[in-house]
Scaffold this motif. Structure first.
Motif, PDB file in Angstrom:
ATOM      1  N   SER A 105      -3.017  12.061  -7.135  1.00  0.00           N
ATOM      2  CA  SER A 105      -3.682  12.560  -5.851  1.00  0.00           C
ATOM      3  C   SER A 105      -3.476  11.742  -4.773  1.00  0.00           C
ATOM      4  N   THR A 106      -3.482  10.103  -4.970  1.00  0.00           N
ATOM      5  CA  THR A 106      -3.212   9.388  -3.702  1.00  0.00           C
ATOM      6  C   THR A 106      -1.774   9.548  -3.329  1.00  0.00           C
ATOM      7  N   ALA A 107      -0.895   9.573  -4.439  1.00  0.00           N
ATOM      8  CA  ALA A 107       0.663   9.903  -4.145  1.00  0.00           C
ATOM      9  C   ALA A 107       0.959  11.180  -3.352  1.00  0.00           C
ATOM     10  N   ASP A 108       0.238  12.353  -3.657  1.00  0.00           N
ATOM     11  CA  ASP A 108       0.230  13.436  -2.977  1.00  0.00           C
ATOM     12  C   ASP A 108      -0.130  13.426  -1.546  1.00  0.00           C
ATOM     13  N   LEU A 109      -1.374  13.086  -1.259  1.00  0.00           N
ATOM     14  CA  LEU A 109      -1.826  12.747   0.051  1.00  0.00           C
ATOM     15  C   LEU A 109      -1.054  11.783   0.898  1.00  0.00           C
ATOM     16  N   ALA A 110      -0.615  10.829   0.323  1.00  0.00           N
ATOM     17  CA  ALA A 110       0.215   9.497   1.223  1.00  0.00           C
ATOM     18  C   ALA A 110       1.448  10.666   1.524  1.00  0.00           C
ATOM     19  N   ALA A 111       2.050  11.378   0.523  1.00  0.00           N
ATOM     20  CA  ALA A 111       3.227  12.218   0.902  1.00  0.00           C
ATOM     21  C   ALA A 111       3.003  13.210   1.858  1.00  0.00           C
ATOM     22  N   GLU A 112       1.930  13.853   1.939  1.00  0.00           N
ATOM     23  CA  GLU A 112       1.968  14.910   3.009  1.00  0.00           C
ATOM     24  C   GLU A 112       1.672  14.266   4.104  1.00  0.00           C
ATOM     25  N   ALA A 113       0.932  13.132   4.209  1.00  0.00           N
ATOM     26  CA  ALA A 113       0.617  12.381   5.496  1.00  0.00           C
ATOM     27  C   ALA A 113       2.071  11.962   6.102  1.00  0.00           C
ATOM     28  N   GLY A 114       2.694  11.526   5.200  1.00  0.00           N
ATOM     29  CA  GLY A 114       4.371  11.118   5.617  1.00  0.00           C
ATOM     30  C   GLY A 114       5.047  12.121   6.153  1.00  0.00           C
ATOM     31  N   MET A 115       4.855  13.334   5.707  1.00  0.00           N
ATOM     32  CA  MET A 115       5.537  14.641   6.082  1.00  0.00           C
ATOM     33  C   MET A 115       5.051  15.328   7.660  1.00  0.00           C
ATOM     34  N   ALA A 116       3.637  14.756   7.630  1.00  0.00           N
ATOM     35  CA  ALA A 116       3.089  15.161   9.073  1.00  0.00           C
ATOM     36  C   ALA A 116       3.460  14.108   9.991  1.00  0.00           C
ATOM     37  N   ARG A 144       7.142   5.181  13.726  1.00  0.00           N
ATOM     38  CA  ARG A 144       6.510   4.338  13.371  1.00  0.00           C
ATOM     39  C   ARG A 144       5.264   4.377  14.403  1.00  0.00           C
ATOM     40  N   GLU A 145       5.407   4.861  15.515  1.00  0.00           N
ATOM     41  CA  GLU A 145       4.307   4.990  16.484  1.00  0.00           C
ATOM     42  C   GLU A 145       3.268   5.988  16.116  1.00  0.00           C
ATOM     43  N   THR A 146       3.935   6.974  15.755  1.00  0.00           N
ATOM     44  CA  THR A 146       3.222   8.266  14.971  1.00  0.00           C
ATOM     45  C   THR A 146       2.428   7.721  13.789  1.00  0.00           C
ATOM     46  N   LEU A 147       3.067   6.992  12.807  1.00  0.00           N
ATOM     47  CA  LEU A 147       2.230   6.276  11.754  1.00  0.00           C
ATOM     48  C   LEU A 147       1.100   5.460  12.150  1.00  0.00           C
ATOM     49  N   ALA A 148       1.356   4.734  13.363  1.00  0.00           N
ATOM     50  CA  ALA A 148       0.054   3.979  13.883  1.00  0.00           C
ATOM     51  C   ALA A 148      -0.884   4.908  14.310  1.00  0.00           C
ATOM     52  N   GLU A 149      -0.535   5.791  15.054  1.00  0.00           N
ATOM     53  CA  GLU A 149      -1.721   6.841  15.451  1.00  0.00           C
ATOM     54  C   GLU A 149      -2.465   7.495  14.303  1.00  0.00           C
ATOM     55  N   LEU A 150      -1.722   7.671  13.108  1.00  0.00           N
ATOM     56  CA  LEU A 150      -2.501   8.426  12.142  1.00  0.00           C
ATOM     57  C   LEU A 150      -3.395   7.259  11.485  1.00  0.00           C
ATOM     58  N   ARG A 151      -2.827   6.011  11.571  1.00  0.00           N
ATOM     59  CA  ARG A 151      -3.700   4.864  10.805  1.00  0.00           C
ATOM     60  C   ARG A 151      -5.063   4.666  11.727  1.00  0.00           C
ATOM     61  N   THR A 152      -4.924   4.657  13.056  1.00  0.00           N
ATOM     62  CA  THR A 152      -5.920   4.920  13.929  1.00  0.00           C
ATOM     63  C   THR A 152      -6.989   6.138  13.710  1.00  0.00           C
ATOM     64  N   VAL A 153      -6.347   7.181  13.448  1.00  0.00           N
ATOM     65  CA  VAL A 153      -7.460   8.361  13.448  1.00  0.00           C
ATOM     66  C   VAL A 153      -8.022   7.975  12.014  1.00  0.00           C
ATOM     67  N   THR A 154      -7.544   7.577  10.801  1.00  0.00           N
ATOM     68  CA  THR A 154      -8.007   7.605   9.781  1.00  0.00           C
ATOM     69  C   THR A 154      -8.862   6.423   9.562  1.00  0.00           C
ATOM     70  N   ALA A 155      -8.656   5.222  10.218  1.00  0.00           N
ATOM     71  CA  ALA A 155      -9.459   4.113  10.374  1.00  0.00           C
ATOM     72  C   ALA A 155     -10.902   4.612  11.043  1.00  0.00           C
ATOM     73  N   GLU A 182       0.614  -1.242  -0.022  1.00  0.00           N
ATOM     74  CA  GLU A 182      -0.165   0.106   0.097  1.00  0.00           C
ATOM     75  C   GLU A 182       0.762   1.109  -0.100  1.00  0.00           C
ATOM     76  N   PRO A 183       0.460   2.349  -0.798  1.00  0.00           N
ATOM     77  CA  PRO A 183       1.119   3.702  -0.383  1.00  0.00           C
ATOM     78  C   PRO A 183       1.843   3.948   0.795  1.00  0.00           C
ATOM     79  N   ILE A 184       0.892   4.048   1.802  1.00  0.00           N
ATOM     80  CA  ILE A 184       1.364   4.377   3.101  1.00  0.00           C
ATOM     81  C   ILE A 184       2.399   3.332   3.480  1.00  0.00           C
ATOM     82  N   ASP A 185       2.399   2.073   3.275  1.00  0.00           N
ATOM     83  CA  ASP A 185       3.562   0.932   3.835  1.00  0.00           C
ATOM     84  C   ASP A 185       4.831   1.760   3.002  1.00  0.00           C
TER      85      ASP A 185
END
Length: 198
Positions: A141-152, A175-186, A78-81
């Motif tokens: 658009s998915t690449a841009d969104l995933a990249a911006e999420a990565g920078m956050a 990794r912990e912050t990315l896991a938090e993001l996944r929780t928020v978006t889920a 997946e892009p986020i991975d």
């Protein structure tokens, strides 16, 4: 032929950080940085264009690391991975540089011009990350969104890492912050269509 000056770049960077911490960024001159490092102003300008760039050295290396790690992420992913693979690679730049990173962050936070330059650096990293994702076939658009999420994730994870009481590795915090993001978006709830109906 010029005299060889071992570790000149690192010596200049360390001298600059010391002086920025002692006197403030705006009050520190290139001449003072060179003198503290035991080098000449001419040597300074062989390594850096100005005193600001001492704090932002290595941006091109970081962009390349991100792109290479995203390109090398296994298929299918997946892009986020793929973003996570990029962040893992990026975290290696900071290995052994915890205290230096804390001092750098303190200088940047204290100066508006430097905070703006830090945002430009993050935007460049985001663009490099989005481009690497597009090269993997991710829609723009998915690449841009995933990249911006990565920078956050990078921004928040890094800010946690440089906090005075934090000792965990940057990779772990990212990794912990990315896991938090996944929780928020889920738990994002209804989509935009449902919101328009309200």
């Amino acid at each position: 032929m010029g005299r060889w000056e071992p570790n000149a770049r690192l010596r200049l960077a360390e001298a600059a950080l010391q002086l920025f911490g002692e006197r403030g960024y705006e009050q520190t001159t290139v001449a003072e940085i060179a003198k503290r490092a035991g080098l000449t102003e001419r040597t300074f300008f062989r390594h850096y264009t100005d005193k600001r760039e001492v704090l932002f050295d290595g941006s091109a290396v970081m962009e390349a690391l991100l792109a290479e790690a995203v390109a090398g992420a296994p298929e299918p992913v997946e892009p986020i991975d793929a973003v996570r693979a990029g962040l893992d690679a990026l975290s290696t730049v900071f290995d052994g540089r915890h205290e230096q990173s804390r001092r750098r962050q303190a200088v940047i936070v204290a100066n508006t011009e430097l905070r703006e330059r830090e945002l430009i650096k993050l935007a460049s990293l985001s663009a490099a990350l989005a481009d690497a994702l597009r090269h993997r076939g991710v829609p723009a658009s998915t690449a841009d969104l995933a990249a911006e999420a990565g920078m956050a994730v990078l921004k928040i994870g890094y800010e946690r890492w440089v906090a005075a009481d934090e000792e965990r590795p940057l990779r772990q915090l990212l990794r912990e912050t990315l896991a938090e993001l996944r929780t928020v978006t889920a738990g994002a709830g209804p989509g935009p269509d449902a919101l328009q109906e309200r």
